[in-house]
Design a protein around this motif. Sequence first.
Motif, PDB file in Angstrom:
ATOM      1  N   PHE A  81      10.067  21.374  56.925  1.00 20.10           N
ATOM      2  CA  PHE A  81      10.237  22.534  57.800  1.00 20.10           C
ATOM      3  C   PHE A  81      10.833  22.124  59.144  1.00 20.10           C
ATOM      4  CE2 PHE A  81       6.974  23.588  54.733  1.00 20.10           C
ATOM      5  CZ  PHE A  81       7.410  24.820  54.270  1.00 20.10           C
ATOM      6  N   PHE A  84      14.455  21.573  58.366  1.00 15.90           N
ATOM      7  CA  PHE A  84      15.155  22.860  58.253  1.00 15.90           C
ATOM      8  C   PHE A  84      15.444  23.427  59.645  1.00 15.90           C
ATOM      9  CE2 PHE A  84      14.882  27.490  58.406  1.00 15.90           C
ATOM     10  CZ  PHE A  84      15.939  27.839  57.579  1.00 15.90           C
ATOM     11  N   ARG A  85      14.444  23.419  60.503  1.00 19.68           N
ATOM     12  CA  ARG A  85      14.598  23.979  61.857  1.00 19.68           C
ATOM     13  C   ARG A  85      15.604  23.196  62.701  1.00 19.68           C
ATOM     14  NH1 ARG A  85       9.585  22.589  64.531  1.00 19.68           N
ATOM     15  NH2 ARG A  85      10.756  20.657  64.894  1.00 19.68           N
ATOM     16  N   CYS A 106      13.072  30.594  47.840  1.00 17.63           N
ATOM     17  CA  CYS A 106      11.877  29.776  47.619  1.00 17.63           C
ATOM     18  C   CYS A 106      11.443  29.988  46.170  1.00 17.63           C
ATOM     19  CB  CYS A 106      10.750  30.177  48.565  1.00 17.63           C
ATOM     20  SG  CYS A 106      11.057  29.760  50.281  1.00 17.63           S
ATOM     21  N   LEU A 118       9.011  29.730  56.639  1.00 21.37           N
ATOM     22  CA  LEU A 118      10.428  29.778  57.001  1.00 21.37           C
ATOM     23  C   LEU A 118      10.735  31.027  57.828  1.00 21.37           C
ATOM     24  CD1 LEU A 118      11.887  28.628  53.567  1.00 21.37           C
ATOM     25  CD2 LEU A 118      11.934  27.324  55.702  1.00 21.37           C
ATOM     26  N   ILE A 136      15.441  36.095  52.732  1.00 22.70           N
ATOM     27  CA  ILE A 136      14.567  35.093  52.116  1.00 22.70           C
ATOM     28  C   ILE A 136      14.011  35.712  50.843  1.00 22.70           C
ATOM     29  CG2 ILE A 136      12.558  33.600  52.366  1.00 22.70           C
ATOM     30  CD1 ILE A 136      12.801  33.921  55.391  1.00 22.70           C
TER      31      ILE A 136
END
Length: 282
Positions: A81, A84-85, A106, A118, A136
């Motif tokens: 995570f 990803f960020r 996901c 997310l 998402i």
Amino acid sequence: MKPDDFDFLAKMLKERSGLVLTPDKSYLLESRLMPVARKRGLKGLEDLVAQLRRRDEALAADVTDAMTTNESFFFRDQKPFDQFRDVVLPNLLRTRATKRSFRIWCAAASSGQEPYSLAMILKEHAARLAGWKVEIVGTDLSREILQKARSGLYSQFEVQRGLPIQLLVKYFQKRDDQWELDPAVRSMVQFKEWNLLQDMKALGTFDVVFCRNVLIYFDQPTKSVVLENMSKQMTDDAVLYLGGAETVLGISERFKPIPSQRGVYAVARPGYNGPSIGAPAA
């Protein structure tokens, strides 16, 4: 459990979900399926298998649900995570600046903690994403677990597993003995009942795919098929996240590791070397 009954259940579960069970896992069948048998008023697993042999589709769905592992928690393992960020999101903002949209999938979303994690990251960057269309999609085989995911209700234990206190205070409200996720965050995720063994075309194309801690339950040929089909639903510069104990090496040539980004893979297309993402943005 009779060997014939075990073989019948193992074959059915493999065909319906990709789950591979070996004879040493018979205890797992018994512990998870006895409650299903009791709920149906059946005496035991022998009666349950007999009913399944009569092609009881509803019971087969309940059995598959019961055998599906639904372990999940917010920001699980944290590093994917953060990556990803700090790496993938800035890359998306740069490479999608013209069309101002991207999609995240996901797979095996379970009770929703992964896609909601997310969503909270994206919510924290709302100013940068103003005017963008971001989707998402969370999918899972279990209808029951998806109902829980859509509710956005979590126990004290569930919100204590990985969820930073500042995000709990910011995005959750206490409802009796549970915590309810902000409707604005819930609305960012679309949940669908989906089997990874199905044709994936109807899901559309994605820029980021999280398929973490799923492939470990499949045999090698099934892993290969799932990864091949998944690659066809990903844009040329899309990224794939797998679990810490998973790899594509020796399984699929459709993906290749992204240098310096452990657990993150690029789609392997002829003449393409993967997205130009490296160190986290400063």
